[in-house]
Design a protein around this motif. Structure first.
Motif, PDB file in Angstrom:
ATOM      1  N   ALA A  15       0.830  -1.203   0.000  1.00 44.07           N
ATOM      2  CA  ALA A  15       0.000   0.000   0.000  1.00 44.07           C
ATOM      3  C   ALA A  15       0.865   1.254   0.000  1.00 44.07           C
ATOM      4  O   ALA A  15       0.588   2.217  -0.719  1.00 44.07           O
ATOM      5  N   ALA A  18       2.521   1.770  -3.286  1.00 47.35           N
ATOM      6  CA  ALA A  18       1.557   2.175  -4.309  1.00 47.35           C
ATOM      7  C   ALA A  18       1.506   3.698  -4.408  1.00 47.35           C
ATOM      8  O   ALA A  18       1.145   4.260  -5.445  1.00 47.35           O
ATOM      9  N   GLU A  19       1.902   4.350  -3.311  1.00 49.36           N
ATOM     10  CA  GLU A  19       1.926   5.810  -3.288  1.00 49.36           C
ATOM     11  C   GLU A  19       3.150   6.358  -3.978  1.00 49.36           C
ATOM     12  O   GLU A  19       3.065   7.206  -4.864  1.00 49.36           O
ATOM     13  N   THR A  84       0.724  -4.486  -7.679  1.00 48.66           N
ATOM     14  CA  THR A  84      -0.518  -3.711  -7.571  1.00 48.66           C
ATOM     15  C   THR A  84      -1.730  -4.644  -7.624  1.00 48.66           C
ATOM     16  O   THR A  84      -2.673  -4.495  -6.844  1.00 48.66           O
ATOM     17  N   LEU A  87      -2.006  -6.466  -4.364  1.00 55.39           N
ATOM     18  CA  LEU A  87      -2.516  -5.550  -3.343  1.00 55.39           C
ATOM     19  C   LEU A  87      -4.035  -5.499  -3.362  1.00 55.39           C
ATOM     20  O   LEU A  87      -4.707  -5.695  -2.345  1.00 55.39           O
ATOM     21  N   HIS A  88      -4.598  -5.258  -4.551  1.00 55.26           N
ATOM     22  CA  HIS A  88      -6.051  -5.126  -4.644  1.00 55.26           C
ATOM     23  C   HIS A  88      -6.760  -6.436  -4.321  1.00 55.26           C
ATOM     24  O   HIS A  88      -7.753  -6.457  -3.605  1.00 55.26           O
ATOM     25  N   LEU A  91      -6.546  -7.280  -0.605  1.00 58.78           N
ATOM     26  CA  LEU A  91      -7.418  -6.359   0.112  1.00 58.78           C
ATOM     27  C   LEU A  91      -8.872  -6.823   0.031  1.00 58.78           C
ATOM     28  O   LEU A  91      -9.585  -6.886   1.034  1.00 58.78           O
TER      29      LEU A  91
ATOM     30  N   MET B 111      -7.749   0.270   4.627  1.00 58.35           N
ATOM     31  CA  MET B 111      -7.228   0.591   3.289  1.00 58.35           C
ATOM     32  C   MET B 111      -8.312   0.533   2.236  1.00 58.35           C
ATOM     33  O   MET B 111      -8.016   0.504   1.039  1.00 58.35           O
ATOM     34  N   LEU B 114      -8.427   2.346  -1.142  1.00 57.58           N
ATOM     35  CA  LEU B 114      -7.629   1.976  -2.317  1.00 57.58           C
ATOM     36  C   LEU B 114      -8.465   1.278  -3.380  1.00 57.58           C
ATOM     37  O   LEU B 114      -8.065   1.206  -4.543  1.00 57.58           O
TER      38      LEU B 114
END
Lengths: 195, 195
Positions: A15, A18-19, A84, A87-88, A91, B111, B114
């Motif tokens: 996360a 990702a920034e 990425t 990550l998604h 999540l 999060m 996102l």
DNA sequence: TCCCAAATACTCGGTGCCGAGTATACGCAC
DNA sequence: GTGCGTATACTCGGCACCGAGTATTTGGGA
């Protein structure tokens, strides 16, 4: 062998990257500043292990090793496309699927019958007070964050935690009252054993 | 070095031995029968480690090695006086002092920004459904336990868990509605970013 | 009576996690 | 300019934990 989702700290790393690209120590700093360490357990050992793991699976890559001043070299990492995606997806899973966890209190309360009712009442009341404190501390924090102009979405997890704490307090209050009045099912036997 | 309270499984062992002497495998059996493994994580590796640990600190002692039939030798353990004291004290601490835990969902929801609002809504609704299922399953189980004549005190931890699950469901419902209506604080920015 | 699945009872190598420790650099006081 | 506390950046040995694997015994169906 593909990447195994275990330590949520890895999620936090993804996360953050990702920034913008960062080096591990900076990740720790940032997590501290944002009070993320209250939600995700952070310590250096795990952080570096996790970063290495992510790099091995190419979810992140060492993008540069800079040298500012005369400080030791720092390895800066950046997230990849697979990273990425991971990550998604992670999540989504984390939110959608309730994980089986083992809260300590459940273990404790399941054996409360081993304590004499008086003792049980005392400790439950202690916990109730502790929960109350956490609740007011949280309320103060929320006030401050909202006052700083942060939107609710930025502290949504605190909102959730407050709801849970309120529910726990309510349950504890009920249990304390029921114990005090001998109204909890099986009280007679309980009280009889401890004499 | 004194005994360190880490694995709650050790507490379960003490509690079982407080009833009567047992050998490790029998402890596992008993925990399974009583659905204790739903509250305290059980697996053989940890069990034997923990028993050894407790024995080393003389909270329990190997009271006999019996040989029934031609089966391998079994070491039967019994609780000591220090063990009983530790059991009660640990139990009191576990109930009185809220432990800092890191629920996965808190990490996830913190999060949620996102994910695009649509995705977020979908996964939250999935979780809501899952929680609902757990809730009805629990209700059925409670019905059965009460029907068997077990007193409430025997399944008090399930009562607690139900209360928590109900609170979570309520929060999820609220969040889903707020998201659907764009009523969660910071929604405009959230929605704007993901387009 | 023979065979095989299930139960019994435990072991052990691997892995993740931890946090105190190390080493250097910066900044401020005196 | 020298001493010292703090910030920076990371390492490494150790320990708890895990769960698949092993070896034996029992029970019951054909």
């Amino acid at each position: 062998m593909s990447f195994k989702r275990m330590n949520p700290l890895a999620l936090a790393v993804l996360a953050l990257l990702a920034e913008r690209p960062m080096h591990p120590y900076e990740m720790a700093q940032t997590m501290r500043e944002r009070h993320q360490e209250e939600v995700i357990k952070l310590n250096y050992g795990s952080l570096y292990t996790v970063v290495e793991q992510l790099a091995k699976h190419e979810l992140i890559t060492a993008s540069a090793t800079q040298k500012a001043g005369n400080r030791p070299e720092r390895t800066v990492y950046a997230i990849t496309d697979t990273g990425t995606a991971e990550l998604h997806d992670w999540l989504r899973e984390l939110i959608a699927v309730p994980a089986k966890e083992y809260p300590r209190f459940e273990a404790g309360i399941s054996m409360v019958g081993l304590l004499p009712p008086d003792d049980a009442l005392a400790v439950v009341e202690q916990r109730c007070a502790a929960v109350d404190e956490q609740l007011t501390a949280l309320a103060v924090l929320l006030e401050r964050l909202a006052g700083m102009g942060l939107p609710q979405l930025a502290w949504i997890e605190l909102d959730y935690r407050m709801a849970m704490l309120r529910a726990e307090r309510a349950w504890l209050t009920w249990f304390a009252t029921a114990t005090r009045e001998g109204a909890v099912g099986g009280y007679d036997h309980w009280e009889g054993k401890h004499r």
